[in-house]
Design a protein around this motif. Structure first.
Motif, PDB file in Angstrom:
ATOM      1  N   PRO A  78      15.677  32.963   2.714  1.00  0.00           N
ATOM      2  CA  PRO A  78      16.249  31.824   3.430  1.00  0.00           C
ATOM      3  C   PRO A  78      17.758  31.749   3.238  1.00  0.00           C
ATOM      4  O   PRO A  78      18.299  32.295   2.278  1.00  0.00           O
ATOM      5  CB  PRO A  78      15.576  30.644   2.741  1.00  0.00           C
ATOM      6  CG  PRO A  78      15.462  31.093   1.308  1.00  0.00           C
ATOM      7  CD  PRO A  78      15.176  32.566   1.381  1.00  0.00           C
ATOM      8  N   ARG A  80      20.884  29.804   1.964  1.00  0.00           N
ATOM      9  CA  ARG A  80      21.078  28.796   0.908  1.00  0.00           C
ATOM     10  C   ARG A  80      22.552  28.779   0.524  1.00  0.00           C
ATOM     11  O   ARG A  80      23.269  29.771   0.694  1.00  0.00           O
ATOM     12  CB  ARG A  80      20.207  29.109  -0.317  1.00  0.00           C
ATOM     13  CG  ARG A  80      20.408  30.486  -0.908  1.00  0.00           C
ATOM     14  CD  ARG A  80      19.727  30.613  -2.271  1.00  0.00           C
ATOM     15  NE  ARG A  80      18.300  30.436  -2.220  1.00  0.00           N
ATOM     16  CZ  ARG A  80      17.420  31.438  -2.153  1.00  0.00           C
ATOM     17  NH1 ARG A  80      17.859  32.685  -2.097  1.00  0.00           N
ATOM     18  NH2 ARG A  80      16.138  31.203  -2.134  1.00  0.00           N
ATOM     19  N   ASN A 116      13.994  23.776  -1.428  1.00  0.00           N
ATOM     20  CA  ASN A 116      13.094  24.901  -1.216  1.00  0.00           C
ATOM     21  C   ASN A 116      11.965  24.526  -0.274  1.00  0.00           C
ATOM     22  O   ASN A 116      11.525  25.342   0.548  1.00  0.00           O
ATOM     23  CB  ASN A 116      12.507  25.364  -2.546  1.00  0.00           C
ATOM     24  CG  ASN A 116      13.270  26.528  -3.151  1.00  0.00           C
ATOM     25  OD1 ASN A 116      13.619  27.486  -2.467  1.00  0.00           O
ATOM     26  ND2 ASN A 116      13.533  26.456  -4.444  1.00  0.00           N
ATOM     27  N   ASN A 119      12.815  24.888   3.337  1.00  0.00           N
ATOM     28  CA  ASN A 119      12.745  26.293   3.738  1.00  0.00           C
ATOM     29  C   ASN A 119      11.310  26.771   3.884  1.00  0.00           C
ATOM     30  O   ASN A 119      10.981  27.533   4.801  1.00  0.00           O
ATOM     31  CB  ASN A 119      13.487  27.163   2.720  1.00  0.00           C
ATOM     32  CG  ASN A 119      14.998  27.028   2.822  1.00  0.00           C
ATOM     33  OD1 ASN A 119      15.533  26.740   3.889  1.00  0.00           O
ATOM     34  ND2 ASN A 119      15.681  27.224   1.718  1.00  0.00           N
ATOM     35  N   LEU A 120      10.436  26.346   2.987  1.00  0.00           N
ATOM     36  CA  LEU A 120       9.039  26.763   3.068  1.00  0.00           C
ATOM     37  C   LEU A 120       8.388  26.271   4.364  1.00  0.00           C
ATOM     38  O   LEU A 120       7.632  27.010   5.009  1.00  0.00           O
ATOM     39  CB  LEU A 120       8.273  26.232   1.858  1.00  0.00           C
ATOM     40  CG  LEU A 120       8.622  26.867   0.512  1.00  0.00           C
ATOM     41  CD1 LEU A 120       8.015  26.059  -0.621  1.00  0.00           C
ATOM     42  CD2 LEU A 120       8.140  28.310   0.453  1.00  0.00           C
ATOM     43  N   ASP A 123       9.798  28.192   7.282  1.00  0.00           N
ATOM     44  CA  ASP A 123       9.268  29.554   7.291  1.00  0.00           C
ATOM     45  C   ASP A 123       7.845  29.574   7.838  1.00  0.00           C
ATOM     46  O   ASP A 123       7.476  30.476   8.602  1.00  0.00           O
ATOM     47  CB  ASP A 123       9.301  30.136   5.878  1.00  0.00           C
ATOM     48  CG  ASP A 123       9.109  31.644   5.870  1.00  0.00           C
ATOM     49  OD1 ASP A 123      10.044  32.352   6.286  1.00  0.00           O
ATOM     50  OD2 ASP A 123       8.033  32.114   5.464  1.00  0.00           O
ATOM     51  N   ASN A 171      13.736  30.037  -8.686  1.00  0.00           N
ATOM     52  CA  ASN A 171      13.324  30.315  -7.317  1.00  0.00           C
ATOM     53  C   ASN A 171      11.837  30.610  -7.200  1.00  0.00           C
ATOM     54  O   ASN A 171      11.409  31.302  -6.281  1.00  0.00           O
ATOM     55  CB  ASN A 171      14.121  31.527  -6.795  1.00  0.00           C
ATOM     56  CG  ASN A 171      14.227  31.551  -5.284  1.00  0.00           C
ATOM     57  OD1 ASN A 171      14.327  30.497  -4.655  1.00  0.00           O
ATOM     58  ND2 ASN A 171      14.226  32.738  -4.704  1.00  0.00           N
ATOM     59  N   TRP A 174       9.949  30.001  -3.791  1.00  0.00           N
ATOM     60  CA  TRP A 174      10.195  30.976  -2.728  1.00  0.00           C
ATOM     61  C   TRP A 174       9.631  32.344  -3.072  1.00  0.00           C
ATOM     62  O   TRP A 174       9.234  33.110  -2.189  1.00  0.00           O
ATOM     63  CB  TRP A 174      11.687  31.087  -2.410  1.00  0.00           C
ATOM     64  CG  TRP A 174      11.888  31.929  -1.197  1.00  0.00           C
ATOM     65  CD1 TRP A 174      12.275  33.227  -1.137  1.00  0.00           C
ATOM     66  CD2 TRP A 174      11.625  31.539   0.162  1.00  0.00           C
ATOM     67  NE1 TRP A 174      12.275  33.683   0.160  1.00  0.00           N
ATOM     68  CE2 TRP A 174      11.885  32.649   0.973  1.00  0.00           C
ATOM     69  CE3 TRP A 174      11.203  30.344   0.745  1.00  0.00           C
ATOM     70  CZ2 TRP A 174      11.733  32.613   2.353  1.00  0.00           C
ATOM     71  CZ3 TRP A 174      11.051  30.312   2.120  1.00  0.00           C
ATOM     72  CH2 TRP A 174      11.323  31.434   2.910  1.00  0.00           C
ATOM     73  N   ALA A 177       6.351  32.507  -1.625  1.00  0.00           N
ATOM     74  CA  ALA A 177       6.444  32.624  -0.170  1.00  0.00           C
ATOM     75  C   ALA A 177       6.664  34.072   0.246  1.00  0.00           C
ATOM     76  O   ALA A 177       6.095  34.541   1.237  1.00  0.00           O
ATOM     77  CB  ALA A 177       7.573  31.737   0.356  1.00  0.00           C
ATOM     78  N   GLU A 178       7.489  34.795  -0.496  1.00  0.00           N
ATOM     79  CA  GLU A 178       7.723  36.204  -0.179  1.00  0.00           C
ATOM     80  C   GLU A 178       6.456  37.033  -0.372  1.00  0.00           C
ATOM     81  O   GLU A 178       6.145  37.908   0.436  1.00  0.00           O
ATOM     82  CB  GLU A 178       8.848  36.752  -1.052  1.00  0.00           C
ATOM     83  CG  GLU A 178      10.223  36.257  -0.663  1.00  0.00           C
ATOM     84  CD  GLU A 178      11.329  37.003  -1.382  1.00  0.00           C
ATOM     85  OE1 GLU A 178      11.024  37.814  -2.295  1.00  0.00           O
ATOM     86  OE2 GLU A 178      12.495  36.782  -1.039  1.00  0.00           O
ATOM     87  N   GLN A 181       4.054  36.567   2.728  1.00  0.00           N
ATOM     88  CA  GLN A 181       4.673  36.511   4.061  1.00  0.00           C
ATOM     89  C   GLN A 181       3.883  37.259   5.132  1.00  0.00           C
ATOM     90  O   GLN A 181       4.135  37.067   6.330  1.00  0.00           O
ATOM     91  CB  GLN A 181       6.099  37.063   3.997  1.00  0.00           C
ATOM     92  CG  GLN A 181       6.205  38.522   3.608  1.00  0.00           C
ATOM     93  CD  GLN A 181       7.655  38.978   3.526  1.00  0.00           C
ATOM     94  OE1 GLN A 181       8.404  38.848   4.503  1.00  0.00           O
ATOM     95  NE2 GLN A 181       8.057  39.493   2.384  1.00  0.00           N
TER      96      GLN A 181
END
Length: 294
Positions: A78, A80, A116, A119-120, A123, A171, A174, A177-178, A181
């Protein structure tokens, strides 16, 4: 690792699609491509303002949806700001809540979680195609509320004499999240239903510490956040159940398998069972959670 390149340009008034396919001949913005542009936005204020504007425009019917569009990020995902500096969770400096700086550090940590969370949600909006329209509407609602949470905490942090970014942060949200994905089922299972649901458990204790330290302003903000986060986790549970049904999967066993496959953090109590029930967790899931199976 995050995908890196040149981020698509975004302004509040012109949220043009970054889709490789034509979705319309008019100039109406497209939801998923606008969410991707906002995700790439590195300025926190612009991300918040743009997210609120996108939600308002969608609510007024000014934004279209192309659920099938093949989108590709052309920027850092993302986006930032340069601050805060991100470090490993074990390297985040912990300060005593007995000091003004310690109280500010706690508020800063919560603000970073909410940043965060914006962003989540963004995404989840752009990354997964071919979901029902309600799926995208739900995650836009979540993004809008997370943006509000961040704004409330960042403004309160300023009253304490500290801007957002002045402390280190980690982090881990995130990172999951990676890992997820490539599969919307894994994403929904392990981000909103796991990482974010942990906030339902942690919030009462954090609120109590802040109130005991005399920061009732932060405590009131946390009350608002907890109410909204129950709804966010409920949305996660809704779409997890829908996806399990679509794929013919049993939810509890599937969750345990995904948690093992993606090395999700082990859930440790105490658990906020009332909030988790309100957020849609079944009694079977709560039993599995409490016994350490789930």
């Amino acid at each position: 690792m995050p995908e890196v390149g040149n981020c698509p340009h975004f302004t509040n008034s012109h949220m043009h699609s970054t889709s490789r396919s034509e979705i319309s001949t008019d100039l109406a913005p497209e939801l998923r491509s606008a969410a991707l542009a906002l995700l790439c936005e590195g300025d926190a204020t612009a991300k918040v303002t743009g997210t609120h504007a996108l939600f308002d425009d969608w609510s007024q019917g000014k934004v279209q949806l192309d659920a099938a569009a093949a989108l590709s990020p052309q920027g850092s995902v993302p986006g930032r700001p340069a601050q805060p500096v991100l470090v490993a969770p074990r390297d985040v400096v912990h300060r005593s809540m007995g000091s003004p700086e310690g109280q500010a550090a706690m508020v800063h940590a919560m603000a970073h979680i909410e940043f965060n969370a914006i962003n989540l949600a963004l995404d989840a909006l752009w990354r997964f195609p071919d979901m029902p329209r309600d799926y995208y509407a739900d995650w836009l609602l979540v993004a809008n509320e997370e943006a509000l949470h961040f704004s409330l905490l960042a403004a309160h942090l300023q009253t304490l004499g500290f801007p957002y970014g002045c402390f280190t942060a980690h982090n881990s949200l995130w990172d999951m999240a990676e890992k997820t994905q490539h599969d919307v089922l894994a994403r929904i299972a392990l981000v909103p239903r796991t990482m974010e649901a942990r906030g339902l458990d942690a919030s009462p204790a954090v609120r109590a510490k802040l109130a005991q330290a005399g920061d009732m302003g932060a405590a009131v903000i946390l009350d608002r956040i907890l109410r909204d986060e129950v709804g966010h986790v409920l949305i996660g549970n809704r779409w997890y159940g829908w996806l399990c049904t679509q794929r013919g999967l049993e939810p509890v066993a599937t969750y345990a398998a995904l948690a093992k496959e993606y090395k999700a953090p082990v859930m440790r109590g105490p658990f906020n069972l009332a909030a988790r029930r309100a957020a849609g967790f079944s009694e079977e899931e709560l039993v599995a959670l409490s016994s350490g199976v789930g």
